[in-house]
Design a protein around this motif. Structure first.
Motif, PDB file in Angstrom:
ATOM      1  N   LYS A   1       2.466   1.391  -3.622  1.00  0.00           N
ATOM      2  CA  LYS A   1       1.578   1.513  -4.802  1.00  0.00           C
ATOM      3  C   LYS A   1       0.405   2.460  -4.602  1.00  0.00           C
ATOM      4  O   LYS A   1      -0.294   2.788  -5.562  1.00  0.00           O
ATOM      5  CB  LYS A   1       1.016   0.118  -5.138  1.00  0.00           C
ATOM      6  CG  LYS A   1       1.614  -0.475  -6.410  1.00  0.00           C
ATOM      7  CD  LYS A   1       0.967  -1.799  -6.752  1.00  0.00           C
ATOM      8  CE  LYS A   1       0.259  -1.806  -8.082  1.00  0.00           C
ATOM      9  NZ  LYS A   1       1.101  -1.833  -9.241  1.00  0.00           N
TER      10      LYS A   1
ATOM     11  N   TYR B   1       0.855  -1.201   0.000  1.00  0.00           N
ATOM     12  CA  TYR B   1       0.000   0.000   0.000  1.00  0.00           C
ATOM     13  C   TYR B   1       0.887   1.246   0.000  1.00  0.00           C
ATOM     14  O   TYR B   1       0.635   2.221  -0.718  1.00  0.00           O
ATOM     15  CB  TYR B   1      -0.881  -0.062   1.256  1.00  0.00           C
ATOM     16  CG  TYR B   1      -2.106   0.830   1.277  1.00  0.00           C
ATOM     17  CD1 TYR B   1      -2.569   1.513   0.156  1.00  0.00           C
ATOM     18  CD2 TYR B   1      -2.841   0.957   2.471  1.00  0.00           C
ATOM     19  CE1 TYR B   1      -3.705   2.310   0.217  1.00  0.00           C
ATOM     20  CE2 TYR B   1      -3.977   1.750   2.533  1.00  0.00           C
ATOM     21  CZ  TYR B   1      -4.406   2.433   1.408  1.00  0.00           C
ATOM     22  OH  TYR B   1      -5.528   3.222   1.484  1.00  0.00           O
TER      23      TYR B   1
ATOM     24  N   VAL C   1      -3.125  -0.346  -5.439  1.00  0.00           N
ATOM     25  CA  VAL C   1      -3.090  -1.691  -4.856  1.00  0.00           C
ATOM     26  C   VAL C   1      -4.487  -2.338  -4.937  1.00  0.00           C
ATOM     27  O   VAL C   1      -4.621  -3.559  -5.060  1.00  0.00           O
ATOM     28  CB  VAL C   1      -2.545  -1.636  -3.395  1.00  0.00           C
ATOM     29  CG1 VAL C   1      -3.579  -1.162  -2.401  1.00  0.00           C
ATOM     30  CG2 VAL C   1      -1.979  -2.958  -2.958  1.00  0.00           C
TER      31      VAL C   1
ATOM     32  N   ILE D   1      -0.567  -9.839  -3.126  1.00  0.00           N
ATOM     33  CA  ILE D   1       0.265  -8.752  -2.581  1.00  0.00           C
ATOM     34  C   ILE D   1       1.751  -9.114  -2.708  1.00  0.00           C
ATOM     35  O   ILE D   1       2.584  -8.263  -3.059  1.00  0.00           O
ATOM     36  CB  ILE D   1      -0.118  -8.477  -1.098  1.00  0.00           C
ATOM     37  CG1 ILE D   1      -1.518  -7.870  -1.003  1.00  0.00           C
ATOM     38  CG2 ILE D   1       0.925  -7.613  -0.388  1.00  0.00           C
ATOM     39  CD1 ILE D   1      -1.701  -6.501  -1.629  1.00  0.00           C
TER      40      ILE D   1
END
Ligand code: DON
Length: 303
Positions: free
Chosen positions: A76, A73, A80, A118
């Motif tokens: 990005k 997070y 995200v 992720i």
């Protein structure tokens, strides 16, 4: 005041007839003595206290998904959420059905599929993902000794068939950029991170502190991003038991199949609890009981 409450909880949970079962699908986790118990609380105004097996490291497992998501997070921003949603799954943490129905887009970053997606982002973004992710966790923990546990990592790598199914399903929908085993390797390493209950409670303080590391005042996430991450923990941190945890405890938190739970009260404290026996949803039976007692005895929750 906190220490007395924790002592009472230790006694009451110890006397209660809680039944549960250790996670044994990762064989290394089944070796942990089932009667381990620790609870530790750290406040933003500098107090800390705890009781139980405070020097033992617990395997963070899914709790560490919060750290992977925090870094993605940070790197990005809102992009995200092109890779993971923000809805509770209402399904077990490793379920395949919803992922198939929703074309390989994980419901949220805290179920296995989401955390794997992720890790794929982290591999895209970091030059040395394994070391950079560990350095990031060490930074928010304010502790350079935090590390992956190689035995737990190997044990999960050898048995992680369901996670392999999840990543291949996502890859079939074109949602994974990197080599599947490379991504899983980072995911298994992340899950193998271990900490003591005091270390875990101190690490989670950043989420109670609006995204700022208390010791260094470094802003890891903005206050708005931290609010959103805490909202995801509240609604998705306990899989198909997120409603029950919210109902009984009333704090954002995250569980792991090592029997740990970390939770926070924004602006006040972070708490970590550990007991390896799990209920059928994969959450620590005594851990949930202890946190329910904590917010009841303190008379505060976020609701
Ligand atoms: O991927 C797995 O199955 C584990 N490494 C993590 C699962 C987990 O902790 C779910 N939490 N309750």
């Amino acid at each position: 005041m906190y220490q007395e409450i924790l002592n009472e909880i230790f006694k009451e949970v110890g006397q209660s007839n809680c039944r549960g079962k250790q996670a044994d699908y990762i064989p290394e986790l089944a070796k942990v003595p089932p009667d381990k118990f620790a609870i530790y609380l750290t406040t933003l105004d500098g107090k800390s206290c705890g009781v139980g097996d405070l020097n033992d490291k617990l395997s963070l497992q899914s709790i560490a998904k919060v750290f992977g998501f925090t870094l993605a997070y940070k790197l990005k921003g809102n992009a995200v959420f092109q890779h993971v949603g923000v809805e509770p799954s209402g399904d077990p943490f490793n379920s395949l059905i919803q992922l198939e129905q929703e074309h390989g887009m994980p419901r949220n970053p805290l179920i296995n599929a989401g955390a794997i997606a992720i890790c794929d982002i982290l591999i895209d973004k970091l030059s040395n993902p394994e070391q950079d992710l560990l350095d990031f966790i060490r930074k928010i923990a304010h502790n350079d000794t935090i590390t992956y546990n190689p035995k737990v990592y190997q044990s999960e790598k050898a048995t992680g068939h369901r996670n392999r199914a999840l990543i291949h399903l996502m890859k079939s929908f074109g949602r994974i950029n990197n080599d599947t085993e490379t991504v899983l390797d980072l995911y298994f390493k992340l899950c193998s991170v271990e900490m003591t209950a005091p270390e875990l409670s101190k690490t989670f303080l950043v989420y109670a502190n609006h995204g700022k590391i208390p010791e260094t005042q470094e802003q890891i996430l903005t206050s708005s991003q931290t609010k959103r991450l805490n909202a995801i923990m509240q609604t998705c941190g306990f899989y198909d038991e997120a409603g029950e945890f919210t109902f009984r405890v009333g704090l954002p938190g995250k569980s792991g199949v090592g029997g740990g739970i970390a939770a926070i009260h924004p602006g006040k404290y972070a708490v970590a609890v550990w007991s390896p026996l799990l209920n059928s949803k994969g959450n620590s039976v005594k851990g949930m009981k202890a946190l329910e007692l904590l917010t009841t005895k303190l008379g505060w929750s976020i609701f």
